[in-house]
Motif scaffolding. Structure first.
Motif, PDB file in Angstrom:
ATOM      1  N   UNK A  58       0.838  -1.198   0.000  1.00 24.57           N
ATOM      2  CA  UNK A  58       0.000   0.000   0.000  1.00 24.57           C
ATOM      3  C   UNK A  58       0.871   1.245   0.000  1.00 24.57           C
ATOM      4  N   UNK A  59       0.723   2.073  -1.039  1.00 21.56           N
ATOM      5  CA  UNK A  59       1.566   3.275  -1.160  1.00 21.56           C
ATOM      6  C   UNK A  59       1.346   4.264  -0.031  1.00 21.56           C
ATOM      7  N   UNK A 104     -10.201   2.371   4.345  1.00 20.60           N
ATOM      8  CA  UNK A 104     -11.037   1.602   3.416  1.00 20.60           C
ATOM      9  C   UNK A 104     -10.182   0.740   2.482  1.00 20.60           C
ATOM     10  N   UNK A 105      -9.057   1.302   2.011  1.00 20.00           N
ATOM     11  CA  UNK A 105      -8.248   0.592   1.026  1.00 20.00           C
ATOM     12  C   UNK A 105      -7.612  -0.676   1.553  1.00 20.00           C
ATOM     13  N   UNK A 106      -7.107  -0.654   2.779  1.00 17.86           N
ATOM     14  CA  UNK A 106      -6.450  -1.833   3.350  1.00 17.86           C
ATOM     15  C   UNK A 106      -7.453  -2.968   3.532  1.00 17.86           C
ATOM     16  N   UNK A 107      -8.642  -2.652   4.011  1.00 20.33           N
ATOM     17  CA  UNK A 107      -9.641  -3.704   4.214  1.00 20.33           C
ATOM     18  C   UNK A 107     -10.040  -4.356   2.889  1.00 20.33           C
ATOM     19  N   UNK A 108     -10.198  -3.526   1.853  1.00 18.27           N
ATOM     20  CA  UNK A 108     -10.551  -4.072   0.537  1.00 18.27           C
ATOM     21  C   UNK A 108      -9.426  -4.949  -0.001  1.00 18.27           C
ATOM     22  N   UNK A 109      -8.198  -4.489   0.160  1.00 18.72           N
ATOM     23  CA  UNK A 109      -7.058  -5.256  -0.348  1.00 18.72           C
ATOM     24  C   UNK A 109      -6.902  -6.575   0.405  1.00 18.72           C
ATOM     25  N   UNK A 110      -7.119  -6.558   1.713  1.00 17.35           N
ATOM     26  CA  UNK A 110      -7.028  -7.788   2.499  1.00 17.35           C
ATOM     27  C   UNK A 110      -8.100  -8.791   2.082  1.00 17.35           C
ATOM     28  N   UNK A 111      -9.310  -8.307   1.871  1.00 13.43           N
ATOM     29  CA  UNK A 111     -10.390  -9.207   1.446  1.00 13.43           C
ATOM     30  C   UNK A 111     -10.056  -9.834   0.093  1.00 13.43           C
ATOM     31  N   UNK A 112      -9.571  -9.039  -0.829  1.00 15.71           N
ATOM     32  CA  UNK A 112      -9.212  -9.552  -2.154  1.00 15.71           C
ATOM     33  C   UNK A 112      -8.094 -10.583  -2.069  1.00 15.71           C
ATOM     34  N   UNK A 113      -7.062 -10.280  -1.285  1.00 15.63           N
ATOM     35  CA  UNK A 113      -5.922 -11.189  -1.145  1.00 15.63           C
ATOM     36  C   UNK A 113      -6.314 -12.480  -0.456  1.00 15.63           C
ATOM     37  N   UNK A 145      -0.159   9.158   6.887  1.00 15.88           N
ATOM     38  CA  UNK A 145      -0.310  10.592   7.110  1.00 15.88           C
ATOM     39  C   UNK A 145      -1.771  10.913   7.404  1.00 15.88           C
ATOM     40  N   UNK A 146      -1.964  11.969   8.169  1.00 11.61           N
ATOM     41  CA  UNK A 146      -3.311  12.295   8.619  1.00 11.61           C
ATOM     42  C   UNK A 146      -4.292  12.443   7.462  1.00 11.61           C
ATOM     43  N   UNK A 147      -3.872  13.109   6.399  1.00  8.87           N
ATOM     44  CA  UNK A 147      -4.789  13.360   5.291  1.00  8.87           C
ATOM     45  C   UNK A 147      -5.147  12.093   4.514  1.00  8.87           C
ATOM     46  N   UNK A 148      -4.386  10.994   4.742  1.00 10.17           N
ATOM     47  CA  UNK A 148      -4.654   9.738   4.031  1.00 10.17           C
ATOM     48  C   UNK A 148      -5.397   8.722   4.887  1.00 10.17           C
ATOM     49  N   UNK A 149      -5.837   9.151   6.074  1.00 10.85           N
ATOM     50  CA  UNK A 149      -6.396   8.199   7.036  1.00 10.85           C
ATOM     51  C   UNK A 149      -7.520   7.368   6.434  1.00 10.85           C
ATOM     52  N   UNK A 150      -8.528   8.022   5.868  1.00  8.21           N
ATOM     53  CA  UNK A 150      -9.708   7.285   5.402  1.00  8.21           C
ATOM     54  C   UNK A 150      -9.397   6.467   4.151  1.00  8.21           C
TER      55      UNK A 150
END
Length: 285
Positions: free
Chosen positions: A211-212, A250-259, A241-246
């Protein structure tokens, strides 16, 4: 008769001289008072601009610069106005007393507003948050759009504008999510009991590394949080970073489900096993 006329003429001349002298004195007093007001206005403007420049060089909050410079401007102007009134022979002591009493009465009437005012000064001075910070306070979660002397304007995450009195903020805890620049994203991922935990943790760390927006430092952590009724719950803790929190949330959960789907790791639904125990009621069959 001539003697009386001379006396009357002398008295008239004396009266005219007195009137002329008084007029000259009054005129000079008025001129001096006007000069005092002109000089006072110039001095007040000079002090205001000087304070603005000095505070700007010191990188002080713009809101505080505006407030402090205006207070000094009107304070300096009031001093010269009182000096001009004193030059005209007006008793300023009683005037100051009257103004003080009026100020006290107004202060009592505007007690709530003054409380917000004092809280606003504290916020501007100590800066627990700045414009653009993401904070949670007074049961409001949002981005600070404007800090005013009496209120703070927040924009909630669903784009609503909330105007919060300053005293509400200083009387409660303030959570500043932007203060450190980075945040930990707390996620809980559940897997089935039959899954290999070492494999699950390794795959989760690989997903996080890909995850970038997830920071390499501090390192993300993955650990068993709970042996729940239907699953083994893992605590997944990446940093961003604070501005990337959301986006990370959401992105990590989606990536984990896919993997997990790709490698066949199951995320179970809530389930319950029910065992039926037969009871012998004495009937023979």
């Amino acid at each position: 008769m001539n003697a009386l006329g001379q006396i009357s003429s002398a008295q008239s001349n004396q009266l005219l001289t007195q009137v002329r002298n008084i007029s000259v004195d009054i005129g000079l007093q008025i001129i001096v008072a006007i000069i005092i007001l002109i000089v006072g206005r110039w001095m007040a403007s000079f002090v205001k601009q000087l304070i603005k420049k000095l505070m700007a060089k010191a990188r002080i909050e713009p809101t505080l610069i505006s407030f402090a410079s205006n207070i000094l401007y009107y304070g300096t102007l009031a001093f010269f106005i009182l000096a001009a009134l004193g030059q005209l022979g007006i008793e300023t002591t009683s005037l100051v007393a009257v103004l003080g009493a009026a100020g006290l009465a107004i202060g009592l009437a505007l007690q709530g507003s003054l409380s917000n005012f004092a809280a606003g000064i504290l916020i501007i001075l100590f800066q627990p948050f700045r414009v653009g910070d993401w904070i949670e306070a007074a049961d409001i979660n949002g981005i600070v759009e404007e800090i005013q002397v009496f209120t703070v304007i927040l924009r909630t995450l669903d784009n609503r504008t909330v105007i919060v009195p300053n005293s509400k903020l200083t009387d409660n805890n303030i959570i500043n999510y932007s203060a450190k620049g980075i945040l930990r994203v707390d996620l809980v991922i559940g897997v089935a009991y039959q899954e290999n935990l070492a494999k699950v943790k390794q795959l989760t760390l690989e997903v996080l590394a890909g995850q970038d927006l997830v920071l390499a430092e501090p390192k993300p952590t993955v650990g068993v949080l709970e042996l729940a009724d239907s699953s083994v719950n893992l605590a997944v803790r990446p940093w961003t970073k604070t501005e990337n929190y959301w986006n990370v949330y959401f992105g990590v959960q989606e990536s984990l489900k896919t993997r997990f789907d790709e490698v066949g790791i199951s995320i179970p639904f809530p389930q319950r096993e029910v065992h039926l125990i037969g009871r012998n009621n004495g009937n023979n069959s």
